[in-house]
Design an enzyme around this catalytic site. Structure first.
Site, mmCIF file in Angstrom:
data_model
loop_
_atom_site.group_PDB
_atom_site.id
_atom_site.type_symbol
_atom_site.label_atom_id
_atom_site.label_comp_id
_atom_site.label_asym_id
_atom_site.label_seq_id
_atom_site.Cartn_x
_atom_site.Cartn_y
_atom_site.Cartn_z
ATOM 1 N N HIS A 1 -3.835 5.388 4.220
ATOM 2 C CA HIS A 1 -4.590 4.424 3.415
ATOM 3 C C HIS A 1 -4.352 2.975 3.831
ATOM 4 C CE1 HIS A 1 -5.873 2.290 -0.310
ATOM 5 N NE2 HIS A 1 -6.822 3.215 -0.279
ATOM 6 N N ASP B 1 0.826 -1.197 0.000
ATOM 7 C CA ASP B 1 0.000 0.000 0.000
ATOM 8 C C ASP B 1 0.866 1.255 0.000
ATOM 9 O OD1 ASP B 1 -2.424 1.800 0.775
ATOM 10 O OD2 ASP B 1 -3.252 -0.228 0.655
ATOM 11 N N SER C 1 -10.898 -0.007 -2.935
ATOM 12 C CA SER C 1 -9.827 -0.182 -1.943
ATOM 13 C C SER C 1 -10.302 -0.979 -0.748
ATOM 14 C CB SER C 1 -9.359 1.174 -1.416
ATOM 15 O OG SER C 1 -8.308 1.691 -2.157
#
Length: 505
Positions: free
Chosen positions: A196, A150, A366
């Site tokens: 994230h 990521d 995601s």
């Protein structure tokens, strides 16, 4: 005067850097001393070409020309490097160089534009996939190594739902491929995108005991984390770092990887952009690497399909979600299970189905992919003998539309109870399926079940390609719709039954 001189030097350095583009330099072969062992009958373990290191004399030759390798990939038999126009010509003249491949510059984080991550919504998706079946079997990914590639993992230690991973030493490895010297991976914020990976990890393994709120399924898995991109600080992506991270995780025995990163539009120079037609599972280096990971290394790569469904200039999945071997995950609505508009679709030209499956996510694909990664980890705990391909097939077959998948939602939403049944007998057909041959241009269906109030209808050009999806109401016990001009097949999802209509002339 000194300040002006320093400024000029800095400006020249910036100009020189901007004049360089990053490339993969792919070599033709590897050293004969190693490759001869590929057919050595006396070796106890079979040696693969992708196990052999890149030939050092090739690297030395590049360095003698001032070319500095950044990532060395034994899988691709290549190195990445920044090259100016002169160095491009020099590299092309080496007899051992097979090709130069531009590295894509634009990273896409597969979160819906403008959408806030709201973890409380995600109890809905666990209900949608029937996660209770795993909970009743005490399946939580125990003993399974899960890799997460990521943008960053800022905030993991402060995330209450991930506290058990910290206290239980469940994060076995973390490596920053962007900034290798970095040691403070969880509290050092470099870009706003660094959150994230924390959010993705929460959707794989999150559990908040005080609220008795579970976000992910793999609460007892062991995690291997990799930061491979700068995020939004720069537009330049690090596709080569992604490949290096995957090779690194393979060396640590990781067999399940989640990534919510994708690559689509490329260089500022339009000549080096990716084009939609190149989302074919074999053009991009990152897709080639995922094929190696699956076919040779036995890994299951779970990838967000992308959020370009509303983009008229793109619409389709990004790479590596285009690779045949990966499990690409799109997004659906919570109850009706039809495609959310932003979720990317599979291109018509592919001979195989993309995305593979889907599930609910209001905040982008995601956060669809990590739900399915947790799903896969539970299955791997229940049946560790499964191969990656068997695991992928079971997840697909547990989808609510199987076997009538399409390029909008794949085989649909996987179901935990069905998947557990398929572990015992993978030949089972678990969905209620009805097939109808229909003539004319109008379809009418009298509903036997008066509780069915609406249906999702996929009008299809062929086996997979959707012309249009509709959410239609049932009126006075009847479902009616018109056939489109190019429509040859129609999938009707009634919730408890799938009807496949074959149109006849």
């Amino acid at each position: 005067m000194k300040k002006i001189y320093v400024f000029l030097l800095f400006s020249l350095w910036i100009c020189e850097l901007q004049a360089q583009n990053k490339y993969w330099i792919v070599f033709k072969d590897k050293h004969p001393a190693f490759t001869s062992n590929l057919t050595n009958p006396f070796l106890s373990t079979k040696l693969l070409f992708t196990d052999i290191p890149v030939d050092k004399p090739y690297i030395d030759s590049l360095q003698n020309k001032g070319i500095t390798p950044i990532v060395i990939s034994k899988w691709l038999n290549a190195v990445s490097a920044f090259l100016d126009e002169r160095q491009v010509k020099q590299a092309q003249q080496f007899s051992f160089v097979q090709e130069l491949v531009p590295i894509n510059r634009n990273l896409i984080i597969s979160s819906a534009p403008g959408a806030d991550f709201k973890p409380e919504y995600y109890s809905t998706v666990l209900s949608q996939i029937g996660a209770e079946a795993f909970v009743l079997k005490n399946l939580s990914g125990k003993g399974v190594k899960v890799g997460v590639i990521d943008v960053g993992f800022y905030g993991v230690t402060a995330n209450k739902s991930l506290r058990h991973l910290i206290t239980g030493n469940k994060i076995a490895d973390i490596k920053d491929f962007v900034n290798p010297q970095k040691r403070d991976h969880f509290t050092d914020l470099e870009t706003n995108s660094d959150y994230h990976g924390n959010e993705v990890l929460q959707m794989i393994a999150g559990f908040e005991p005080e609220k008795k709120l579970q976000y992910g399924l793999a609460t007892n898995a062991t995690f291997y984390l990799a930061r491979t991109d700068h995020g939004t600080r720069e537009t330049r992506s690090e596709e080569d770092n992604w490949i290096a991270a995957m090779e690194h995780m393979d060396s640590l025995g990781v067999r399940l990887i989640n990534t919510s990163l994708g690559y689509a539009l490329g260089f500022t120079d339009s000549k080096e952009n990716y084009k939609p037609v190149e989302m074919d599972g074999k053009t991009s280096m990152i897709s080639r690497a995922t094929q190696i990971a699956t076919e040779e290394k036995g890994m299951l790569i779970i990838v967000s399909a992308g959020n370009e469904g509303d983009d008229p200039n793109w619409k389709i999945v990004s790479t590596p979600a285009d690779a045949e071997a990966v499990l690409s995950v799109g997004s659906t609505k919570a109850k009706s299970k039809d495609k959310i508009s932003y979720s990317s679709i599979g291109p018509e030209f592919l001979s195989y189905l993309k995305p593979n499956v889907t599930c609910f996510s209001p905040s982008g694909t995601s956060f669809s992919a990590p739900v399915i990664t947790g799903f896969a980890a539970c299955l791997m705990e229940a049946a560790p003998e499964l191969t990656n391909k068997q695991l992928k097939h079971i997840i697909e077959k547990s989808g609510h539309l199987y076997p009538y998948g399409n390029n909008y939602v794949g085989y649909g939403v996987p179901n935990a109870a069905k998947a557990l049944q398929l572990l015992k007998d993978s030949t089972l057909t678990l969905n209620k399926i009805t097939t109808i041959r229909q003539k004319g241009t109008v379809f009418n269906l009298a509903m036997e079940n008066d509780k069915v109030e609406r249906a999702v209808v996929f009008h299809k050009k062929n086996q997979h390609f959707v012309l249009k999806q509709e959410l239609l109401g049932v009126t006075k016990g009847k479902l009616s719709f018109k056939r489109h001009s190019e429509e040859t097949k129609t999938t009707i999802d009634l919730g408890n039954e799938i009807i496949e209509v074959f149109w006849e002339e």
